[in-house]
Design a protein around this motif. Structure first.
Motif, mmCIF file in Angstrom:
data_model
loop_
_atom_site.group_PDB
_atom_site.id
_atom_site.type_symbol
_atom_site.label_atom_id
_atom_site.label_comp_id
_atom_site.label_asym_id
_atom_site.label_seq_id
_atom_site.Cartn_x
_atom_site.Cartn_y
_atom_site.Cartn_z
ATOM 1 N N VAL A 13 0.849 -1.187 0.000
ATOM 2 C CA VAL A 13 0.000 0.000 0.000
ATOM 3 C C VAL A 13 0.886 1.239 0.000
ATOM 4 N N GLU A 14 0.649 2.138 -0.957
ATOM 5 C CA GLU A 14 1.384 3.400 -1.007
ATOM 6 C C GLU A 14 0.613 4.447 -0.220
ATOM 7 N N VAL A 15 1.335 5.200 0.597
ATOM 8 C CA VAL A 15 0.724 6.187 1.492
ATOM 9 C C VAL A 15 1.422 7.530 1.295
ATOM 10 N N ASN A 16 0.640 8.607 1.252
ATOM 11 C CA ASN A 16 1.221 9.951 1.181
ATOM 12 C C ASN A 16 0.448 10.889 2.091
ATOM 13 N N GLY A 17 0.949 12.095 2.261
ATOM 14 C CA GLY A 17 0.366 13.053 3.187
ATOM 15 C C GLY A 17 -1.025 13.529 2.834
ATOM 16 N N ASN A 18 -1.402 13.426 1.562
ATOM 17 C CA ASN A 18 -2.739 13.861 1.140
ATOM 18 C C ASN A 18 -3.823 12.828 1.439
ATOM 19 N N MET A 19 -3.423 11.622 1.800
ATOM 20 C CA MET A 19 -4.388 10.559 2.090
ATOM 21 C C MET A 19 -5.091 10.859 3.410
ATOM 22 N N HIS A 20 -6.382 10.581 3.468
ATOM 23 C CA HIS A 20 -7.137 10.750 4.704
ATOM 24 C C HIS A 20 -6.929 9.540 5.612
ATOM 25 N N VAL A 21 -7.026 9.771 6.905
ATOM 26 C CA VAL A 21 -6.848 8.719 7.898
ATOM 27 C C VAL A 21 -7.786 7.551 7.605
ATOM 28 N N GLN A 22 -9.060 7.832 7.347
ATOM 29 C CA GLN A 22 -10.020 6.743 7.113
ATOM 30 C C GLN A 22 -9.700 5.964 5.838
ATOM 31 N N THR A 23 -9.122 6.623 4.831
ATOM 32 C CA THR A 23 -8.734 5.931 3.602
ATOM 33 C C THR A 23 -7.589 4.975 3.888
ATOM 34 N N ALA A 52 -2.660 8.789 24.365
ATOM 35 C CA ALA A 52 -2.673 9.131 22.936
ATOM 36 C C ALA A 52 -4.108 9.241 22.448
ATOM 37 N N LYS A 53 -4.348 10.227 21.606
ATOM 38 C CA LYS A 53 -5.697 10.444 21.073
ATOM 39 C C LYS A 53 -5.753 10.006 19.621
ATOM 40 N N PRO A 54 -6.801 9.265 19.250
ATOM 41 C CA PRO A 54 -6.944 8.847 17.849
ATOM 42 C C PRO A 54 -7.091 10.072 16.939
ATOM 43 N N ALA A 55 -6.541 9.973 15.747
ATOM 44 C CA ALA A 55 -6.663 11.051 14.769
ATOM 45 C C ALA A 55 -8.082 11.075 14.209
ATOM 46 N N ASP A 56 -8.526 12.247 13.811
ATOM 47 C CA ASP A 56 -9.824 12.410 13.159
ATOM 48 C C ASP A 56 -9.804 11.623 11.851
ATOM 49 N N PRO A 57 -10.754 10.713 11.636
ATOM 50 C CA PRO A 57 -10.769 9.901 10.414
ATOM 51 C C PRO A 57 -10.829 10.726 9.124
ATOM 52 N N LYS A 58 -11.365 11.942 9.194
ATOM 53 C CA LYS A 58 -11.497 12.768 7.992
ATOM 54 C C LYS A 58 -10.283 13.661 7.755
ATOM 55 N N ALA A 59 -9.328 13.663 8.682
ATOM 56 C CA ALA A 59 -8.125 14.483 8.543
ATOM 57 C C ALA A 59 -7.148 13.836 7.568
ATOM 58 N N THR A 60 -6.326 14.676 6.936
ATOM 59 C CA THR A 60 -5.261 14.124 6.093
ATOM 60 C C THR A 60 -4.107 13.700 6.990
ATOM 61 N N LEU A 61 -3.289 12.803 6.478
ATOM 62 C CA LEU A 61 -2.144 12.353 7.260
ATOM 63 C C LEU A 61 -1.174 13.505 7.523
ATOM 64 N N ALA A 62 -1.016 14.396 6.556
ATOM 65 C CA ALA A 62 -0.122 15.542 6.750
ATOM 66 C C ALA A 62 -0.594 16.417 7.909
ATOM 67 N N SER A 63 -1.903 16.548 8.074
ATOM 68 C CA SER A 63 -2.424 17.419 9.126
ATOM 69 C C SER A 63 -2.285 16.812 10.529
ATOM 70 N N VAL A 64 -2.061 15.507 10.627
ATOM 71 C CA VAL A 64 -1.893 14.881 11.946
ATOM 72 C C VAL A 64 -0.424 14.557 12.236
ATOM 73 N N SER A 65 0.470 14.968 11.346
ATOM 74 C CA SER A 65 1.894 14.696 11.549
ATOM 75 C C SER A 65 2.483 15.674 12.571
ATOM 76 N N ALA A 66 3.615 15.283 13.121
ATOM 77 C CA ALA A 66 4.286 16.116 14.115
ATOM 78 C C ALA A 66 4.709 17.450 13.498
ATOM 79 N N GLU A 67 4.785 18.470 14.337
ATOM 80 C CA GLU A 67 5.194 19.801 13.879
ATOM 81 C C GLU A 67 6.563 19.737 13.220
ATOM 82 N N ASN A 68 6.759 20.585 12.223
ATOM 83 C CA ASN A 68 8.042 20.719 11.524
ATOM 84 C C ASN A 68 8.525 19.421 10.877
#
Length: 122
Positions: A13-23, A52-68
């Motif tokens: 499975v290929e994963v990138n920052g634009n992918m949503h958590v639920q996808t 630890a808190k689960p990420a929002d399923p509708k969020a993109t992976l980039a938006s839940v990544s660590a700062e910087n």
């Protein structure tokens, strides 16, 4: 689905920052027969343990990544161990994940190959 047919059906499975958590979670379940938990970033950085808190399923992976963190692309391979995949997400994407059993009740052991998690923990 027979076990033989299931094993032949495992795909990388290929994963990138634009992918949503639920996808990601859906593709992971479809391709590996097990679950992946994705955690939201915290003020302390990446946390997959207590509190630890689960990420929002509708969020993109980039938006839940660590700062910087520059979020790259990764390929999840069935031949890698659970621990290697979790580290790959942390280092390449700045995201905390845990791979769980097919029913999501237990975490998969870090030394188990991804292709074996579903059959060993079913």
């Amino acid at each position: 689905m027979g076990l033989f047919k299931y094993l032949l059906g495992l795909k990388d499975v290929e994963v990138n920052g634009n992918m949503h958590v639920q996808t990601l979670q859906k593709k992971f379940a479809e391709n590996f027969g097990t679950q992946i938990r994705v955690y939201a970033k915290s003020k302390k950085g990446i946390n997959t343990g207590k509190g630890a808190k689960p990420a929002d399923p509708k969020a993109t992976l980039a938006s839940v990544s660590a700062e910087n963190t520059k979020v790259g692309s990764i390929v999840i391979k069935k031949s890698k161990t659970v621990g290697d995949i979790e580290k790959q997400f942390e280092k390449s994407m700045g995201i905390g994940v845990q791979i769980a059993s097919p029913d999501g009740k237990k975490l998969a052991p870090n030394d188990t190959k991804l292709k074996d998690v579903a059959k060993e923990m079913a």
